[in-house]
Write a protein that holds these residues in place. Structure first.
Motif, mmCIF file in Angstrom:
data_model
loop_
_atom_site.group_PDB
_atom_site.id
_atom_site.type_symbol
_atom_site.label_atom_id
_atom_site.label_comp_id
_atom_site.label_asym_id
_atom_site.label_seq_id
_atom_site.Cartn_x
_atom_site.Cartn_y
_atom_site.Cartn_z
ATOM 1 N N ALA A 15 57.878 0.050 76.777
ATOM 2 C CA ALA A 15 58.549 -0.642 77.800
ATOM 3 C C ALA A 15 57.902 -1.759 78.195
ATOM 4 O O ALA A 15 57.502 -2.177 79.096
ATOM 5 C CB ALA A 15 58.529 0.583 79.053
ATOM 6 N N SER A 16 57.803 -2.653 77.033
ATOM 7 C CA SER A 16 56.836 -3.962 77.182
ATOM 8 C C SER A 16 57.118 -4.929 78.175
ATOM 9 O O SER A 16 56.355 -5.640 78.691
ATOM 10 C CB SER A 16 56.738 -4.479 75.861
ATOM 11 N N GLY A 17 58.405 -5.084 78.445
ATOM 12 C CA GLY A 17 58.912 -6.113 79.389
ATOM 13 C C GLY A 17 58.515 -7.650 78.962
ATOM 14 O O GLY A 17 59.220 -8.087 77.955
ATOM 15 N N SER A 18 57.525 -8.335 79.511
ATOM 16 C CA SER A 18 57.098 -9.748 79.100
ATOM 17 C C SER A 18 56.642 -9.568 77.717
ATOM 18 O O SER A 18 56.149 -10.869 77.270
ATOM 19 C CB SER A 18 56.573 -10.461 80.150
ATOM 20 N N GLY A 19 55.866 -8.635 77.361
ATOM 21 C CA GLY A 19 54.926 -8.440 76.329
ATOM 22 C C GLY A 19 53.629 -8.684 76.814
ATOM 23 O O GLY A 19 52.712 -8.576 75.851
ATOM 24 N N LEU A 20 53.289 -8.633 77.911
ATOM 25 C CA LEU A 20 51.841 -8.879 78.360
ATOM 26 C C LEU A 20 50.839 -7.865 77.700
ATOM 27 O O LEU A 20 49.848 -8.353 77.242
ATOM 28 C CB LEU A 20 51.952 -8.785 79.814
ATOM 29 N N VAL A 21 51.187 -6.505 77.753
ATOM 30 C CA VAL A 21 50.309 -5.952 77.197
ATOM 31 C C VAL A 21 50.126 -5.712 75.592
ATOM 32 O O VAL A 21 49.042 -5.655 75.159
ATOM 33 C CB VAL A 21 50.492 -4.285 77.569
ATOM 34 N N ALA A 22 51.198 -6.087 75.043
ATOM 35 C CA ALA A 22 51.070 -6.212 73.538
ATOM 36 C C ALA A 22 50.400 -7.388 73.079
ATOM 37 O O ALA A 22 49.623 -7.479 72.134
ATOM 38 C CB ALA A 22 52.797 -6.449 73.023
ATOM 39 N N ILE A 23 50.554 -8.367 73.770
ATOM 40 C CA ILE A 23 49.855 -9.542 73.644
ATOM 41 C C ILE A 23 48.230 -9.427 73.782
ATOM 42 O O ILE A 23 47.580 -9.950 72.951
ATOM 43 C CB ILE A 23 50.179 -10.940 74.419
ATOM 44 N N ALA A 24 48.046 -8.704 74.819
ATOM 45 C CA ALA A 24 46.425 -8.327 74.960
ATOM 46 C C ALA A 24 46.197 -7.444 73.965
ATOM 47 O O ALA A 24 44.918 -7.914 73.428
ATOM 48 C CB ALA A 24 46.489 -7.849 76.299
ATOM 49 N N ALA A 25 46.701 -6.704 73.319
ATOM 50 C CA ALA A 25 46.361 -5.880 72.324
ATOM 51 C C ALA A 25 46.077 -6.603 70.872
ATOM 52 O O ALA A 25 45.147 -6.508 70.253
ATOM 53 C CB ALA A 25 47.455 -4.589 72.084
ATOM 54 N N ALA A 26 47.035 -7.347 70.648
ATOM 55 C CA ALA A 26 47.064 -8.335 69.899
ATOM 56 C C ALA A 26 45.747 -9.307 69.571
ATOM 57 O O ALA A 26 45.102 -9.591 68.843
ATOM 58 C CB ALA A 26 48.227 -9.327 69.233
ATOM 59 N N LEU A 27 45.390 -9.886 71.000
ATOM 60 C CA LEU A 27 44.392 -10.820 71.000
ATOM 61 C C LEU A 27 42.977 -10.013 71.056
ATOM 62 O O LEU A 27 42.040 -10.499 70.418
ATOM 63 C CB LEU A 27 44.185 -11.301 72.517
ATOM 64 N N ALA A 28 42.995 -8.683 71.376
ATOM 65 C CA ALA A 28 41.879 -7.897 71.336
ATOM 66 C C ALA A 28 41.713 -7.403 69.854
ATOM 67 O O ALA A 28 40.421 -6.864 69.598
ATOM 68 C CB ALA A 28 42.090 -6.741 72.054
ATOM 69 N N GLY A 29 42.549 -7.723 68.941
ATOM 70 C CA GLY A 29 42.207 -7.329 67.372
ATOM 71 C C GLY A 29 43.043 -6.408 66.901
ATOM 72 O O GLY A 29 42.483 -5.835 65.794
ATOM 73 N N ALA A 30 44.144 -5.779 67.360
ATOM 74 C CA ALA A 30 44.795 -4.875 66.824
ATOM 75 C C ALA A 30 45.243 -5.097 65.422
ATOM 76 O O ALA A 30 45.520 -6.446 65.230
ATOM 77 C CB ALA A 30 46.029 -4.468 67.755
ATOM 78 N N ALA A 31 45.338 -4.122 64.573
ATOM 79 C CA ALA A 31 45.897 -4.549 63.249
ATOM 80 C C ALA A 31 47.314 -4.958 63.269
ATOM 81 O O ALA A 31 47.843 -5.827 62.426
ATOM 82 C CB ALA A 31 45.532 -3.590 62.319
ATOM 83 N N GLU A 32 48.206 -4.018 64.094
ATOM 84 C CA GLU A 32 49.734 -4.267 64.097
ATOM 85 C C GLU A 32 49.996 -3.802 65.679
ATOM 86 O O GLU A 32 49.366 -2.827 66.016
ATOM 87 C CB GLU A 32 50.156 -3.349 63.167
ATOM 88 N N VAL A 33 50.943 -4.919 66.175
ATOM 89 C CA VAL A 33 51.256 -4.417 67.625
ATOM 90 C C VAL A 33 52.885 -4.505 67.547
ATOM 91 O O VAL A 33 53.645 -5.367 67.004
ATOM 92 C CB VAL A 33 50.873 -5.553 68.405
ATOM 93 N N GLU A 34 53.636 -3.464 67.872
ATOM 94 C CA GLU A 34 55.016 -3.313 68.244
ATOM 95 C C GLU A 34 55.119 -3.067 69.859
ATOM 96 O O GLU A 34 54.137 -2.735 70.280
ATOM 97 C CB GLU A 34 55.672 -2.123 67.517
ATOM 98 N N ALA A 35 56.222 -3.948 70.184
ATOM 99 C CA ALA A 35 56.536 -3.901 71.711
ATOM 100 C C ALA A 35 57.986 -3.355 71.768
ATOM 101 O O ALA A 35 58.845 -4.210 71.365
ATOM 102 C CB ALA A 35 56.280 -5.460 72.369
#
Length: 217
Positions: free
Chosen positions: A86-106
């Motif tokens: 339920a990502s909405g704007s993608g805020l949390v997904a983007i934070a996870a990507a910036l924090a170094g996640a290998a793969e992020v789905e939203a």
């Protein structure tokens, strides 16, 4: 009526401006200044009245808290496969990507949210894969599942909570961000962090929402 992904992206870009979420200054997102004007324009574009609010156009309290927690604790997601539900704007997904996640789905059920996620990921120069579908009940072996602001409606909250708890039981790291809305299952959760999150009075009952990040007991 907006029928194509390109048209939805154009609508999102035309009706938002770049803003910095107060609790997450590392990010820039295309967000709306006010709720009612963009809500009305969305209904006009789709040709349907009574639509739910355009959740994708705002940085909600639970999402901001969850994004802050992920950025401050990058080991939670680093080199792991992450779903932002339920990502909405993608805020949390983007934070996870910036924090170094290998793969992020939203994931989100709103096609406009998918457009917003695409735009916002590009603005922040991260790779996020948007998914326009309801993933409740699915298990694709995500290592981490993040869910912000999913307890505002009873049926949605109950279904999401049961699903998320099941993922946690099988070993996924599951975190929920929420300002203790009515349907948050506090009896099954424990708080790991608390934040005072600046929010818009258009959408909330106060300018600062005390908001928690929770995990399942």
């Amino acid at each position: 009526m907006i029928a194509t992904p390109a048209a939805r992206r154009a609508f999102v870009a035309a009706n938002t401006r770049l803003l910095v979420p107060p609790l997450v200054p590392e990010l820039r997102l295309g967000l709306a200044d006010e709720a009612l004007p963009i809500w009305k324009r969305t209904e006009e574009e789709i040709g349907e009245l009574g639509l739910p609010p355009p959740f994708w156009a705002f940085a909600w309290a639970g999402g901001q808290a969850l994004a802050r927690y992920v950025l401050d604790n990058p080991d939670l997601v680093r080199a792991r496969r992450v779903l932002d539900f339920a990502s909405g704007s993608g805020l949390v997904a983007i934070a996870a990507a910036l924090a170094g996640a290998a793969e992020v789905e939203a994931s989100d059920i709103d096609a406009f949210a998918v457009a917003a996620i695409e735009i916002n990921a590009a603005i922040n120069r991260v790779a996020v894969t948007p998914r326009h579908e309801d993933l409740i009940g699915a298990d694709e072996d995500w290592s981490v599942v993040l869910a912000g602001d999913v307890s505002y409606e009873k049926d949605m909250a109950e279904a999401a909570t049961d699903w998320l708890m099941g993922l946690a039981r099988r070993g996924a790291t599951v975190l929920v961000g929420d300002p203790r809305r009515t349907y948050l299952a506090l009896d099954r959760l424990e708080s790991v962090a608390e934040y005072g999150v600046p929010v818009t009075r258009d959408l909330e009952d106060s300018e600062i929402k005390r908001t928690g990040v929770f995990r399942f007991r």
